[in-house]
Design an enzyme around this catalytic site. Structure first.
Site, PDB file in Angstrom:
ATOM      1  CB  CYS A  73      -0.980  -0.003   1.174  1.00  0.00           C
ATOM      2  SG  CYS A  73      -0.208   0.055   2.814  1.00  0.00           S
ATOM      3  CG  HIS A  94      -4.634   0.060   3.776  1.00  0.00           C
ATOM      4  ND1 HIS A  94      -3.842  -0.715   2.956  1.00  0.00           N
ATOM      5  CD2 HIS A  94      -5.636   0.537   2.995  1.00  0.00           C
ATOM      6  CE1 HIS A  94      -4.364  -0.728   1.730  1.00  0.00           C
ATOM      7  NE2 HIS A  94      -5.447   0.026   1.739  1.00  0.00           N
ATOM      8  CG  HIS A 130      -6.567   0.482  -1.858  1.00  0.00           C
ATOM      9  ND1 HIS A 130      -6.839  -0.127  -0.648  1.00  0.00           N
ATOM     10  CD2 HIS A 130      -7.518  -0.005  -2.718  1.00  0.00           C
ATOM     11  CE1 HIS A 130      -7.886  -0.916  -0.751  1.00  0.00           C
ATOM     12  NE2 HIS A 130      -8.323  -0.867  -1.994  1.00  0.00           N
TER      13      HIS A 130
END
Length: 244
Positions: free
Chosen positions: A158, A206, A218
């Site tokens: 990420c 994240h 993402h």
């Protein structure tokens, strides 16, 4: 020099000159001694300067070693944390029935297929120049597989995706999601613009790029690819956004 001083008996130089049988020879010797003394003083100054430099370098090296030790400890803790989370996830996966596993795999395949399809991004406020450039770079990687620790160009995690995307826009940001959360201007959900960083979960593990209309671009997790997804289906709460 010590011998000469001993022999002279510490007599005042002017008296020595007065008593000398050869005043010119005495003055020549005195001049030579002065020159030698000056050279010794200069040599001592150089040695002292070198000693100070070495002491400073030693102190800097000690500080760097401490930083390296702290970094190694932090990385070790992060590794244990990740391994613990993976073990928990595997334990949870092992409790699923074959039917539940099949349903989960099918859902994952549908999400990956939809990643290459057009997403309605609505009419959210347009991004700034560099945020737009970063977002465009990330869009070019839709469908690229997630790999933990990867920073591109053939796979990403990420924060690897977000740091790579902003690098393509000429902006250097930290590597990890936790570090990225501490830069720029913090935003609420209503303030988000396309290309802003968006962070999820209480520990901020994240991060993605805001895509507009409540969507995020993402790299989700192992087994997935870079894709669009609703901010409401990430699996953890939205915490805040950051404008770089």
């Amino acid at each position: 020099l010590a011998t000469a001083q001993y022999r002279s008996g510490g007599i005042d130089p002017s008296v020595q000159l007065f008593l000398s049988a050869d005043p010119d020879d005495y003055l020549d010797k005195a001049s030579t001694l002065d020159q030698l003394s000056a050279q010794q003083v200069e040599a001592l100054k150089k040695i002292q300067d070198k000693q100070r430099q070495l002491a400073q370098q030693r102190a800097e090296a000690t500080d760097k070693l401490k930083d390296l030790a702290a970094t190694r400890t932090e990385l070790g803790n992060k590794k244990k944390e990740v391994q613990s989370k993976l073990a928990e996830a595997q334990k949870l996966l092992n409790t699923l029935t074959a039917k539940e596993k099949a349903a989960l795999a099918a859902e994952q395949q549908r999400a990956n297929r939809s990643s290459s399809e057009r997403v309605d991004l609505g009419n959210d406020t347009s991004a700034s120049g560099r945020a737009s450039a970063a977002f465009s770079a990330a869009q070019s990687k839709i469908g690229t597989p997630y790999v933990y620790g990867a920073t591109g160009p053939s796979s990403y995690d990420c924060s690897g995706l977000t740091s790579w995307a902003y690098a393509q826009a000429g902006v250097s940001i930290p590597r990890t999601s936790e570090a990225q959360s501490g830069i720029g201007t913090r935003l609420t959900r209503s303030q988000l613009q396309v290309g802003d960083l968006v962070f999820f979960f209480n520990d901020l593990h994240h991060v993605g790029l805001y895509a507009g209309n409540g969507q995020v671009l993402h790299a989700p997790r192992t087994g997935t690819v870079v894709r669009y997804e609703s901010m409401d289906t990430i699996g953890g709460p939205f915490m805040f956004g950051v404008r770089v």
